[in-house]
Design an enzyme around this catalytic site. Structure first.
Site, PDB file in Angstrom:
ATOM      1  N   LYS A 137       4.851  20.584 -37.830  1.00 43.05           N
ATOM      2  CA  LYS A 137       4.135  21.678 -37.196  1.00 43.05           C
ATOM      3  C   LYS A 137       4.674  22.756 -36.318  1.00 43.05           C
ATOM      4  CE  LYS A 137      -0.272  20.759 -35.005  1.00 43.05           C
ATOM      5  NZ  LYS A 137      -1.268  19.828 -34.247  1.00 43.05           N
TER       6      LYS A 137
HETATM    7  O1  G3P Z   1      -4.727  19.797 -33.355  1.00 44.02           O
HETATM    8  C1  G3P Z   1      -4.689  20.556 -32.145  1.00 44.02           C
HETATM    9  C2  G3P Z   1      -5.364  19.998 -31.067  1.00 44.02           C
HETATM   10  O2  G3P Z   1      -4.698  18.385 -30.890  1.00 44.02           O
HETATM   11  C3  G3P Z   1      -5.500  20.645 -29.751  1.00 44.02           C
HETATM   12  O3  G3P Z   1      -6.703  20.035 -29.174  1.00 44.02           O
HETATM   13  O4  G3P Z   1      -8.320  19.435 -27.541  1.00 44.02           O
HETATM   14  O5  G3P Z   1      -5.987  19.959 -26.796  1.00 44.02           O
HETATM   15  O6  G3P Z   1      -7.627  21.606 -27.536  1.00 44.02           O
HETATM   16  P1  G3P Z   1      -7.203  20.209 -27.887  1.00 44.02           P
END
Ligand code: G3P
Length: 314
Positions: free
Chosen positions: A125
């Site tokens: 990633k």
């Molecule tokens: O895969 C990306 C994700 O984990 C981000 O999520 O909830 O931190 O916006 P969030």
């Protein structure tokens, strides 16, 4: 209301290049009806969340990031390695995204090779940008250069922190296997900052960094997506826009919709044309549920009891 732009015209030629997830064994008369259904990944590094979802056939991939690793209990790199290897072993051969934490090109490539040595199903990633936000001396194209370098080394990448369709296009051009637009964070941003009486400088799509610049230099390509005013579905529209662009140009980088806040966003992303959805476990825990399903099920089971109490009439 989310207005879908259709991606049908070339969609088949794009999807046909992607992995079949429901493979029908040769000679089996009942072919699986959804060979190229969108894949669902779990967006978590917690093994105890991943395992039941994987064993139930709900997910066929996992995405992690440093925040999720920390949340799963990793306190050092040894923990990250142990957690990652365990998830990769369970999921093999399905993909598991592990995020780079280095920020210079050479070190990122070195780190990618190290993470990749943990298991053959590791996907690297790579943040698309933000390097100069960390240090103005860093190269703003670091992420794209790393993606290109990893593509040259036949290493699959997931380009993360995508918030507009041109970022997605640059990532695809660089050779990213997946792009991860964060629709939940866009929705959060909309809820917090967007206003119906939109003014230049209040863009969801491009968060302008120079509010004092002359107006025509601040707008960038805001107008198209952001012209609808306050929109909580702005993230889904972003996914749809990327899907249309990728379909128009037959780009087979897969759109991995990320950062979900609720089940409605899951539906919106499916309509928008996402190839993969990476969803937090608490939302996945409810995929088979609906209040009316509960009500219907209770009634069916209740009514069926009569069959057990009556004997068959001659
Ligand atoms: O895969 C990306 C994700 O984990 C981000 O999520 O909830 O931190 O916006 P969030």
């Amino acid at each position: 209301m989310f207005e879908i732009q259709q991606t049908k015209a070339n969609a088949h030629s794009r999807r046909i290049r992607m992995a079949e997830i429901n493979i029908t064994p040769e000679g089996k008369p009942l072919a699986h009806p959804a060979p190229r259904a969108p894949r669902i990944f779990a967006d978590t590094a917690a093994y105890e969340e991943i395992e039941p979802l994987y064993r139930a056939g709900i997910i066929n991939g996992v995405t992690t990031n440093p925040t999720l690793m920390k949340r799963a209990g990793a306190a050092n790199w040894d923990d990250v390695e142990t957690i990652s290897k365990r998830i990769c072993e369970l999921l093999h051969p399905n993909p598991v995204s592990l995020e780079l934490t280095e920020v210079s090109q050479d070190k990122m490539i070195e780190q990618a090779e190290h993470l990749g040595s943990w298991a053959e199903n590791v996907i690297i990633k790579v943040p698309i940008g933000g390097y100069q936000a960390l240090d103005p001396n860093l190269d703003p194209y670091t992420g794209l250069k790393v993606i290109r370098a990893l593509w040259e080394r036949n290493i699959k990448t997931n380009c993360t922190l995508i918030f507009n369709s041109t970022q997605a296009l640059w990532a695809a051009n660089a050779g990213a296997t997946y792009v991860s637009p964060f629709l939940g964070r866009m929705a959060d941003y909309a809820r917090k900052n967007d206003s119906a009486d939109r003014t230049v400088g209040n863009s969801l799509y491009w968060v302008e960094e120079q509010p004092t610049a002359p107006e025509d230099q601040r707008v960038l390509n805001t107008e198209y997506v952001a012209s609808g005013g306050a929109r909580k579905d702005t993230g889904s529209r972003l996914i749809n826009e990327i899907a249309v662009v990728f379909t128009n140009y037959d780009i087979h980088t897969e759109i991995l919709a990320a950062s979900f806040r609720n089940a409605a966003q899951v539906t919106e992303c499916l309509l928008a044309g996402a190839d993969i959805l990476t969803v937090p476990a608490p939302i996945l825990a409810k995929v088979a549920d609906h209040a009316l399903t509960d009500e219907g099920m209770i009634r069916f089971v209740e009514d069926s009891k009569v069959f057990d109490t009556q004997s068959a009439s001659a």
